[in-house]
Write a protein that holds these residues in place. Structure first.
Motif, PDB file in Angstrom:
ATOM      1  N   ALA A 118       0.828  -1.204   0.000  1.00 50.74           N
ATOM      2  CA  ALA A 118       0.000   0.000   0.000  1.00 50.74           C
ATOM      3  C   ALA A 118       0.866   1.259   0.000  1.00 50.74           C
ATOM      4  O   ALA A 118       0.564   2.234  -0.705  1.00 50.74           O
ATOM      5  N   GLU A 119       1.953   1.248   0.786  1.00 53.43           N
ATOM      6  CA  GLU A 119       2.855   2.409   0.815  1.00 53.43           C
ATOM      7  C   GLU A 119       3.486   2.637  -0.559  1.00 53.43           C
ATOM      8  O   GLU A 119       3.631   3.781  -1.006  1.00 53.43           O
ATOM      9  N   ALA A 120       3.881   1.531  -1.222  1.00 52.57           N
ATOM     10  CA  ALA A 120       4.504   1.670  -2.538  1.00 52.57           C
ATOM     11  C   ALA A 120       3.512   2.204  -3.567  1.00 52.57           C
ATOM     12  O   ALA A 120       3.853   3.073  -4.401  1.00 52.57           O
ATOM     13  N   GLU A 121       2.261   1.722  -3.513  1.00 49.28           N
ATOM     14  CA  GLU A 121       1.254   2.220  -4.452  1.00 49.28           C
ATOM     15  C   GLU A 121       0.944   3.691  -4.203  1.00 49.28           C
ATOM     16  O   GLU A 121       0.714   4.457  -5.149  1.00 49.28           O
ATOM     17  N   ASP A 122       0.923   4.102  -2.933  1.00 44.46           N
ATOM     18  CA  ASP A 122       0.716   5.522  -2.618  1.00 44.46           C
ATOM     19  C   ASP A 122       1.867   6.365  -3.153  1.00 44.46           C
ATOM     20  O   ASP A 122       1.656   7.481  -3.662  1.00 44.46           O
ATOM     21  N   ALA A 123       3.092   5.829  -3.024  1.00 46.08           N
ATOM     22  CA  ALA A 123       4.251   6.578  -3.525  1.00 46.08           C
ATOM     23  C   ALA A 123       4.179   6.724  -5.041  1.00 46.08           C
ATOM     24  O   ALA A 123       4.561   7.771  -5.587  1.00 46.08           O
ATOM     25  N   ASP A 131       4.780  -3.493 -12.170  1.00 40.49           N
ATOM     26  CA  ASP A 131       5.193  -2.478 -13.145  1.00 40.49           C
ATOM     27  C   ASP A 131       5.718  -1.258 -12.385  1.00 40.49           C
ATOM     28  O   ASP A 131       4.989  -0.662 -11.581  1.00 40.49           O
ATOM     29  N   VAL A 132       6.977  -0.888 -12.624  1.00 40.58           N
ATOM     30  CA  VAL A 132       7.596   0.254 -11.936  1.00 40.58           C
ATOM     31  C   VAL A 132       8.062   1.293 -12.944  1.00 40.58           C
ATOM     32  O   VAL A 132       9.016   2.045 -12.708  1.00 40.58           O
ATOM     33  N   THR A 133       7.388   1.347 -14.099  1.00 38.85           N
ATOM     34  CA  THR A 133       7.792   2.294 -15.139  1.00 38.85           C
ATOM     35  C   THR A 133       7.696   3.731 -14.643  1.00 38.85           C
ATOM     36  O   THR A 133       8.615   4.542 -14.831  1.00 38.85           O
ATOM     37  N   VAL A 134       6.585   4.045 -13.977  1.00 40.48           N
ATOM     38  CA  VAL A 134       6.363   5.419 -13.487  1.00 40.48           C
ATOM     39  C   VAL A 134       7.423   5.796 -12.468  1.00 40.48           C
ATOM     40  O   VAL A 134       7.957   6.920 -12.472  1.00 40.48           O
ATOM     41  N   VAL A 135       7.761   4.858 -11.584  1.00 41.40           N
ATOM     42  CA  VAL A 135       8.739   5.150 -10.525  1.00 41.40           C
ATOM     43  C   VAL A 135      10.102   5.465 -11.126  1.00 41.40           C
ATOM     44  O   VAL A 135      10.753   6.453 -10.751  1.00 41.40           O
ATOM     45  N   LEU A 136      10.552   4.659 -12.072  1.00 39.90           N
ATOM     46  CA  LEU A 136      11.886   4.873 -12.641  1.00 39.90           C
ATOM     47  C   LEU A 136      11.941   6.136 -13.484  1.00 39.90           C
ATOM     48  O   LEU A 136      12.971   6.828 -13.507  1.00 39.90           O
ATOM     49  N   CYS A 184      11.401   4.169  -3.040  1.00 43.35           N
ATOM     50  CA  CYS A 184      10.005   4.612  -3.038  1.00 43.35           C
ATOM     51  C   CYS A 184       9.292   4.095  -4.275  1.00 43.35           C
ATOM     52  O   CYS A 184       9.739   4.305  -5.403  1.00 43.35           O
ATOM     53  N   GLY A 185       8.170   3.419  -4.046  1.00 45.49           N
ATOM     54  CA  GLY A 185       7.380   2.898  -5.154  1.00 45.49           C
ATOM     55  C   GLY A 185       7.637   1.443  -5.459  1.00 45.49           C
ATOM     56  O   GLY A 185       6.945   0.854  -6.289  1.00 45.49           O
TER      57      GLY A 185
END
Length: 609
Positions: free
Chosen positions: A483-488, A540-545, A566-567
């Motif tokens: 949940a924390e990662a999705e919020d980030a 999927d961590v495209t947005v984070v990177l 984060c994320g």
């Protein structure tokens, strides 16, 4: 030569020093939810400079500072995440706190110790308190009185394998003597107990730098035997000098003084003075050594043997304890130092030898040991052995030794919590190639078959069950971190869109097309190319990177798990994870994949920093 009893030089660790961690225990430790890694939160390496720390902190503030968000929900999420970032920055930016954190971790920064991770119920906290208290009581008891024992039962089995039946002579005119029928286990009655040796000791602390050991030993051989009581006092004079005084109470009486002096971190000098009687000078042994390479130590030993001085000691020409000099090497091999070796060349008036042994630590808590020697007293001997960790406190070992003229010897050993049972079995008094082959090849083949077809599948099943159990046990923590990662990811989505447009407009701009993290083996080719397809164990961590791109470069240092960024979160606890990044740079499409904890530099190739 028994491969489990190394030379007196003592550079190879014994069983008590080799405290291997059980595979399931190590798995549990590795999969235990760890506290936040401050370096991972700040996305810097442990060797990052103050300037690199400030740059990374400013980049994080642009995305996670509460003042950067006007949406109430986003503002609330940013406040919670920014507190973690701020705490990490305050520790790493303070030189003193940084040293404490690098040495002792987050616990070293706390004034009081917390039991267990967060999100535990009162019942779970109470159970963990009781567990920690029980372990502490056991450790205190073991430190108070350390008990060590050994039982060695030597068996002569030569008559079992090669029985001698005396011929039957029949007198003239006497009726024919019919031999008695012998059962299938009759040969086992031919075995004889050759020797019984027992030793036990207790060690306790007298003072902060002083320990004392009391022990006794007895030996019985062919109906005759003896024993003795020993006492040992160990004292630490200084961090560089240690002394040990040993004395026996019964006959034969003797006193031994040992000193261990570390002249520097790379050199040492050990001295042993042994006196059996006041009517002769003591026997002196001096060993000096120095580290020659990173994992190799060279040493030289001189032993005076029995000697005389102006009539003190009498005629020593007939004594069997003569002087000798030995040169040796000992060390470890391999990147993870899984192998230990030692070799020694000794020259003396009576006894000279060349001896070597090698120990290799294999997977699944097993060690293999090979040893050999050629001596003017013992002839030529060679041995091979292995030992296995049966449980967290129990080991089982077996070895086969053959030599000329010593014969063939097999030895079994079981050790548990400082107690040992050793059973040497003499198979032949002479060298027998058939026994040597049967005693090594067949047990090795059986052991490999059992390991491959029984133990290995059983171990894999236990690991799968353990991973499933840990996932269920830490489900709440994992769900909270997800949940924390999705919020980030929600917070950085707008920054990622802005950077995508900005980088796409540059000539050398970096655009993250697709980034996946997790157990990528679960993906097939269609799922990997489908942006909307979700696969278990992959996120999927495209947005984070894309949000982490700075000046057309993406950098993720090595040394910490991607889940600390984060994320990111762990989508498949217990499985190997990779990070796949597909990016566009200079109008060309590239792809790079790295393992968890490895460094990533885009658009350069992935490599460790």
């Amino acid at each position: 030569m028994d491969p489990y009893e190394h030379a007196s030089s003592g550079w190879i660790p014994n069983d008590d020093q080799l405290n291997d961690v059980d595979e399931l225990e190590k798995l549990e430790q590795d999969l235990m939810p760890q506290p936040d890694d401050y370096y991972g939160i700040l996305n810097i390496s442990k060797t990052a400079s103050e300037e690199e720390l400030k740059v990374s902190y400013k980049n994080l503030c642009r995305s996670f500072h509460p003042d950067k968000h006007h949406n109430e929900e986003h503002k609330r999420i940013a406040e919670a995440r920014f507190q973690v970032i701020q705490q990490a920055y305050e520790v790493i930016s303070d030189p003193q706190k940084r040293v404490i954190y690098d040495t002792y971790g987050e616990e070293g920064l706390k004034a009081t110790w917390e039991v267990g991770p967060k999100f535990k119920t009162p019942e779970e906290l109470q159970a963990e308190y009781e567990k920690q208290a029980r372990l502490k009581r056991e450790q205190d008891l073991d430190n108070l009185v350390r008990s060590r024992g050994e039982v060695q039962l030597s068996i002569d089995a030569t008559q079992i394998l090669d029985p001698y039946e005396p011929p039957v002579f029949q007198s003239f005119g006497q009726p024919t003597i019919t031999p008695k029928r012998k059962g299938p286990l009759h040969a086992l009655t031919k075995g004889q107990v050759q020797q019984l040796f027992m030793r036990h000791s207790f060690e306790t602390q007298l003072g902060p730098q002083t320990r004392v050991t009391f022990g006794g030993s007895m030996v019985s051989r062919n109906g005759m035997g003896g024993g003795n009581i020993t006492g040992t006092l160990r004292h630490s004079v200084s961090p560089k000098l240690f002394c040990e005084l040993n004395a026996t109470l019964l006959r034969p009486r003797g006193v031994t003084l040992k000193t261990i002096y570390n002249m520097s971190s790379d050199s040492f000098c050990n001295t042993t003075i042994q006196s059996k009687t006041i009517y002769s000078p003591p026997i002196v042994t001096v060993t000096t050594g120095r580290r020659l390479f990173a994992a190799t130590t060279g040493y030289m030993t001189y032993r005076s043997g029995e000697w005389g001085l102006l009539g003190w000691g009498g005629d020593v020409s007939r004594s069997m304890d003569k002087s000798h000099v030995a040169l040796g090497l000992a060390g470890a091999t391999g990147a993870k130092q899984k192998g230990n070796y030692s070799c020694e060349l000794q020259t003396g008036i009576i006894a000279s030898h060349l001896a070597a042994d090698y120990t290799h630590k294999m997977d699944r808590q097993m060690r293999l040991r090979v040893a050999g020697s050629i001596s003017t007293v013992g002839g030529l001997t060679a041995s091979i052995g292995s030992d296995h960790k049966i449980s967290s406190n129990t080991r089982f070992a077996m070895s086969m030794e053959c030599g000329v003229p010593t014969g063939v010897l097999m030895q079994f050993k079981v050790s548990r919590l400082g107690q040992k049972l050793v059973v040497p079995i003499i198979l032949s008094s002479e060298f027998d190639f058939r026994l040597t082959f049967l005693g090594t090849a067949i047990p090795a083949a059986v052991a490999m078959a059992i390991d491959q077809w029984i133990l290995k599948p059983r171990r894999q099943k236990q690991i799968k069950l353990k991973i499933r159990e840990l996932r269920e046990q830490h489900a709440d923590i994992l769900a909270n971190r997800k949940a924390e990662a999705e919020d980030a990811q929600k917070l950085v989505s707008s920054a990622a869109e802005r950077k995508t447009k900005m980088e796409a407009g540059k000539k050398d701009g970096l655009v993250i097309v697709k980034a996946l993290y997790g157990h990528l083996e679960n993906l097939d080719e269609e799922e990997e190319n489908d942006a909307d397809q979700e696969t278990e164990g992959v996120i999927d961590v495209t947005v984070v990177l894309q949000a982490m791109v700075n000046e057309s470069r993406l950098t993720i240092p090595s040394g910490h798990s991607k889940t600390n960024i984060c994320g990111f979160y762990d989508p498949c606890l217990g499985e190997g994870k990779q990070l796949m990044v597909e990016y566009r740079f200079q109008n060309q499409l590239h792809r790079v994949t790295v393992k968890d904890n490895a460094a990533l530099i885009v658009p350069m190739r992935a490599h460790l920093i």
